[in-house]
Write a protein that holds these residues in place. Structure first.
Motif, PDB file in Angstrom:
ATOM      1  N   UNK A   6       5.305   9.314   8.479  1.00 34.69           N
ATOM      2  CA  UNK A   6       4.843   8.001   8.013  1.00 34.69           C
ATOM      3  C   UNK A   6       5.455   7.615   6.671  1.00 34.69           C
ATOM      4  N   UNK A   7       5.528   8.555   5.724  1.00 37.07           N
ATOM      5  CA  UNK A   7       6.044   8.226   4.399  1.00 37.07           C
ATOM      6  C   UNK A   7       7.488   7.745   4.462  1.00 37.07           C
ATOM      7  N   UNK A   8       8.245   8.216   5.446  1.00 40.06           N
ATOM      8  CA  UNK A   8       9.631   7.768   5.560  1.00 40.06           C
ATOM      9  C   UNK A   8       9.713   6.297   5.963  1.00 40.06           C
ATOM     10  N   UNK A   9       8.739   5.810   6.725  1.00 37.21           N
ATOM     11  CA  UNK A   9       8.745   4.376   7.049  1.00 37.21           C
ATOM     12  C   UNK A   9       8.503   3.547   5.796  1.00 37.21           C
ATOM     13  N   UNK A  10       7.707   4.074   4.875  1.00 35.65           N
ATOM     14  CA  UNK A  10       7.457   3.380   3.607  1.00 35.65           C
ATOM     15  C   UNK A  10       8.731   3.368   2.760  1.00 35.65           C
ATOM     16  N   UNK A  11       9.360   4.519   2.623  1.00 36.52           N
ATOM     17  CA  UNK A  11      10.595   4.624   1.826  1.00 36.52           C
ATOM     18  C   UNK A  11      11.682   3.725   2.406  1.00 36.52           C
ATOM     19  N   UNK A  12      11.853   3.767   3.707  1.00 36.43           N
ATOM     20  CA  UNK A  12      12.896   2.957   4.335  1.00 36.43           C
ATOM     21  C   UNK A  12      12.611   1.468   4.175  1.00 36.43           C
ATOM     22  N   UNK A  13      11.345   1.068   4.251  1.00 39.75           N
ATOM     23  CA  UNK A  13      10.988  -0.330   4.019  1.00 39.75           C
ATOM     24  C   UNK A  13      11.308  -0.766   2.602  1.00 39.75           C
ATOM     25  N   UNK A  69      15.117  -1.098   2.306  1.00 39.43           N
ATOM     26  CA  UNK A  69      15.610  -2.312   2.962  1.00 39.43           C
ATOM     27  C   UNK A  69      15.425  -3.543   2.085  1.00 39.43           C
ATOM     28  N   UNK A  70      14.563  -3.432   1.085  1.00 37.54           N
ATOM     29  CA  UNK A  70      14.327  -4.541   0.162  1.00 37.54           C
ATOM     30  C   UNK A  70      14.942  -4.276  -1.216  1.00 37.54           C
ATOM     31  N   UNK A 110       5.877  -1.490   9.514  1.00 35.04           N
ATOM     32  CA  UNK A 110       6.503  -2.033  10.716  1.00 35.04           C
ATOM     33  C   UNK A 110       7.281  -3.305  10.399  1.00 35.04           C
ATOM     34  N   UNK A 111       6.921  -3.960   9.292  1.00 35.70           N
ATOM     35  CA  UNK A 111       7.574  -5.197   8.886  1.00 35.70           C
ATOM     36  C   UNK A 111       8.018  -5.053   7.436  1.00 35.70           C
ATOM     37  N   UNK A 112       9.268  -4.645   7.198  1.00 30.87           N
ATOM     38  CA  UNK A 112       9.740  -4.428   5.833  1.00 30.87           C
ATOM     39  C   UNK A 112       9.679  -5.663   4.943  1.00 30.87           C
ATOM     40  N   UNK A 113       9.579  -6.845   5.521  1.00 34.12           N
ATOM     41  CA  UNK A 113       9.496  -8.067   4.717  1.00 34.12           C
ATOM     42  C   UNK A 113       8.247  -8.066   3.841  1.00 34.12           C
ATOM     43  N   UNK A 114       7.247  -7.289   4.216  1.00 34.12           N
ATOM     44  CA  UNK A 114       6.036  -7.182   3.396  1.00 34.12           C
ATOM     45  C   UNK A 114       6.320  -6.544   2.040  1.00 34.12           C
ATOM     46  N   UNK A 115       7.439  -5.849   1.934  1.00 37.81           N
ATOM     47  CA  UNK A 115       7.776  -5.134   0.698  1.00 37.81           C
ATOM     48  C   UNK A 115       8.888  -5.825  -0.084  1.00 37.81           C
ATOM     49  N   UNK A 116       9.041  -7.111   0.099  1.00 40.70           N
ATOM     50  CA  UNK A 116      10.102  -7.822  -0.627  1.00 40.70           C
ATOM     51  C   UNK A 116       9.875  -7.709  -2.137  1.00 40.70           C
ATOM     52  N   UNK A 117      10.950  -7.816  -2.879  1.00 41.13           N
ATOM     53  CA  UNK A 117      10.902  -7.603  -4.330  1.00 41.13           C
ATOM     54  C   UNK A 117      10.169  -8.692  -5.093  1.00 41.13           C
TER      55      UNK A 117
END
Length: 139
Positions: A37-44, A47-48, A111-118
């Motif tokens: 799970x933590x890797x999905x956070x890091x990758x998100x 991506x931003x 699941x949606x990396x856009x949630x982590x935009x800068x």
């Protein structure tokens, strides 16, 4: 508009609600769809364009060591209080990293990396709608 400079991922806890899965594996490292799970956070975050990432570890901390080699910009911060106190102790040990910081849990799926935009204008929480009752803390 402010911009996120860095991220702190909280990953020190015992994961007691997911036992027996967490007896030998920290909850953020439990695989979902083949990936911790933590890797999905890091990758998100990556991506931003967010590469300055601190992960606060405690329980079975050595299992997180590979993340600093696999992902650029990831560093680990040990929380020696993880088994006595809650997440506030993790934030305390990472206090020197606080700037324009996004604080995330390591046991979530991005699941949606856009949630982590800068870019951000205010703080908030992200959640997902569910269709049935649960006693878990949700929104």
């Amino acid at each position: 508009m402010a911009e996120i400079e860095n991220a702190i991922i909280m990953a020190a806890g015992l994961g007691t609600r997911m036992r027996p899965l967490t007896y030998k594996t920290p909850k953020p490292l439990i695989r979902v769809a083949g990936k911790p799970m933590v890797e999905s956070v890091i990758e998100g975050l990556h991506q931003n364009g967010i590469y300055d990432i601190s992960i606060v570890v405690g329980y079975l901390a050595e299992q997180f060591n590979y993340l600093g080699e696999k992902y650029p910009g990831v560093k680990l911060i040990n929380n020696p209080y993880y088994n006595q106190y809650n997440n506030i102790s993790s934030l305390y040990v990472a206090r020197n990293e606080l700037r324009n910081t996004v604080i995330l849990d390591g046991d979530q799926l991005v699941m949606n990396p856009k949630l982590l935009k800068r870019e951000f204008t205010h703080s908030g929480y992200a959640g997902a709608k569910i269709g049935q009752f649960t006693d878990e803390w949700i929104m």
